[in-house]
Motif scaffolding. Structure first.
Motif, PDB file in Angstrom:
ATOM      1  N   ALA A  27       1.359   2.037  -0.241  1.00 56.92           N
ATOM      2  CA  ALA A  27       0.111   1.273  -0.366  1.00 56.92           C
ATOM      3  C   ALA A  27      -1.107   2.189  -0.284  1.00 56.92           C
ATOM      4  O   ALA A  27      -2.126   1.944  -0.951  1.00 56.92           O
ATOM      5  CB  ALA A  27       0.050   0.203   0.714  1.00 56.92           C
ATOM      6  N   ASP A  71       0.059  -4.521  -4.717  1.00 56.35           N
ATOM      7  CA  ASP A  71       0.526  -5.292  -3.568  1.00 56.35           C
ATOM      8  C   ASP A  71       1.915  -4.773  -3.198  1.00 56.35           C
ATOM      9  O   ASP A  71       2.867  -4.937  -3.965  1.00 56.35           O
ATOM     10  CB  ASP A  71       0.589  -6.776  -3.928  1.00 56.35           C
ATOM     11  N   VAL A  72       2.035  -4.139  -2.033  1.00 62.05           N
ATOM     12  CA  VAL A  72       3.296  -3.535  -1.603  1.00 62.05           C
ATOM     13  C   VAL A  72       3.874  -4.356  -0.456  1.00 62.05           C
ATOM     14  O   VAL A  72       3.222  -4.544   0.566  1.00 62.05           O
ATOM     15  CB  VAL A  72       3.087  -2.071  -1.154  1.00 62.05           C
TER      16      VAL A  72
END
Length: 405
Positions: free
Chosen positions: A236, A243-244
């Motif tokens: 990230a 979006d992790v």
């Protein structure tokens, strides 16, 4: 002295002592084995969730998970996945195109999630290829598709059957494509099998009119000793525009099940031990009442109330620990045996697999659980001893000596 005297007292009434020891052993045996059994189910469910359904980490466009629309894609996926592959702890990376679509055969239709993959790269991230029960893993020359066995039954199709996928292109235009069933897979999760189909990335990109460099999802598999949360944070920081999420965030129901299993089993053990407490109290209270004259004599010749209390406490703890140790030893032996051989629940396979569990369960031995159960048995013995011991020390020697047992 108190210890040896207490041990001899336990066996003064062998039948009564054996009954409570056997009851304790059976209860503890059941508790420890069921705990290991359910832990085995949970461990397998988590493993399946990671290696078959989601992988350790997934990367998406920030808006994709809240609104899974084709327009929310990651551009230049090759460079992003290449950078992720270089992160320490990352074992493999696979790019995916995703689209919700309708699939139809000559007999029936269903809503599914179509996943476009590179078969060779996907093999490194998930084990879907090993779940193929018929046909091949997207090796056909003309628009092959891999479908779940449950979906194949629903659509009434078999290998080489043709099915039509209807979806929207990137600009929202409705389009359809003809695919041929190249393989049929079966996992331990029938809901997953019914809702997911796999095609080659290039074939889906062409049908969606998508740029070949884009993808909707990047799946990341980690080495066994890696921390998903830590590596997700690292990724990230490299790609803040994405979006992790880890598998725990993607599948909260699996995380909840894993976290609540131990709590549920603690309650299960407490119910067993609570039932045993009453049995032990009853046994020890009878032993005290039968020995009223004897206890009165011991106190009359100089044994103080503290020693009497300790003697009854030791008898009770010995009684409960003897049964507990036998139960734990028996349960642990069976757990170790079934851990190697497994327990076949194939006669319940349909119901179990509808919940995502394997029909072959391998109970998981855990020394930590065994120690906790032994401690709980000891505490149970102490608690069960309090009332009988209090009855014993409340005896008045002069009155107790006149009672003929």
């Amino acid at each position: 002295m108190i210890t040896s005297l207490s041990w001899r007292n336990v066996w003064r009434n062998r039948t009564r002592s054996l009954v409570i020891i056997i009851a304790t052993a059976i209860g503890i045996f059941a508790g420890v084995f069921v705990w290991a059994f359910y832990r085995g189910m949970v461990v397998q469910r988590v493993k399946t969730a990671i290696i078959t359904e989601s992988s350790h980490i997934q990367i998406h466009h920030p808006d994709y998970l809240t609104n899974p629309d084709q327009k929310y894609f990651i551009s230049d996926c090759d460079s992003v996945s290449g950078a992720i592959a270089g992160v320490q702890g990352v074992k493999a990376v696979s790019e995916r195109l995703l689209v919700n679509a309708m699939v139809a055969s000559a007999e029936n239709g269903a809503g599914v999630k179509v996943t476009g993959i590179d078969p060779e790269r996907e093999k490194l991230v998930t084990n879907i290829f090993s779940k193929v029960t018929g046909g091949s893993y997207l090796e056909g020359k003309s628009t092959p598709i891999l479908i779940g066995q449950k979906l194949a039954e629903k659509l009434s199709v078999k290998l080489r059957s043709r099915i039509v996928i209807t979806m929207q292109t990137m600009d929202g235009t409705l389009t359809s494509g003809l695919f041929r069933v190249d393989g049929i897979y079966k996992t331990s999760n029938t809901m997953f099998d019914e809702a997911n189909v796999f095609v080659r990335n290039d074939d889906l990109a062409a049908l969606m009119e998508s740029d070949s460099r884009t993808c909707h999802e990047i799946a990341v598999l980690l080495s066994d000793d890696s921390d998903p949360a830590l590596i997700a944070a690292t990724i990230a920081s490299y790609f803040p525009q994405t979006d992790v999420k880890t598998w725990r965030e993607l599948m909260p129901e699996v995380t909840y099940m894993e976290e609540t299993m131990d709590v549920f089993m603690y309650f299960f053990m407490l119910i067993i031990l609570a039932a045993l407490v009453f049995g032990i109290i009853n046994t020890m209270l009878m032993a005290v009442l039968e020995r009223t004259h004897e206890l009165g004599m011991l106190m009359a010749v100089g044994m103080n109330r503290k020693r009497v209390f300790g003697m009854i406490l030791a008898e009770t703890v010995m009684l409960s620990l003897t049964g507990g140790i036998i139960g734990i030893a028996g349960a642990y032996s069976l757990v170790m045996f079934t851990f190697r051989k497994g327990i076949d629940l194939s006669f319940f396979a349909e119901g179990i697999e509808s919940l995502g569990y394997e029909s072959m369960v391998y109970p998981v031995p855990d020394i930590d659980i065994t120690v906790k159960v032994a401690l709980m048995v000891f505490i149970t013995g102490v608690l069960a001893a309090i009332y009988p011991a209090m009855k014993a020390i409340m005896l008045k020697p002069a009155e107790a000596l006149h009672i003929d047992n």
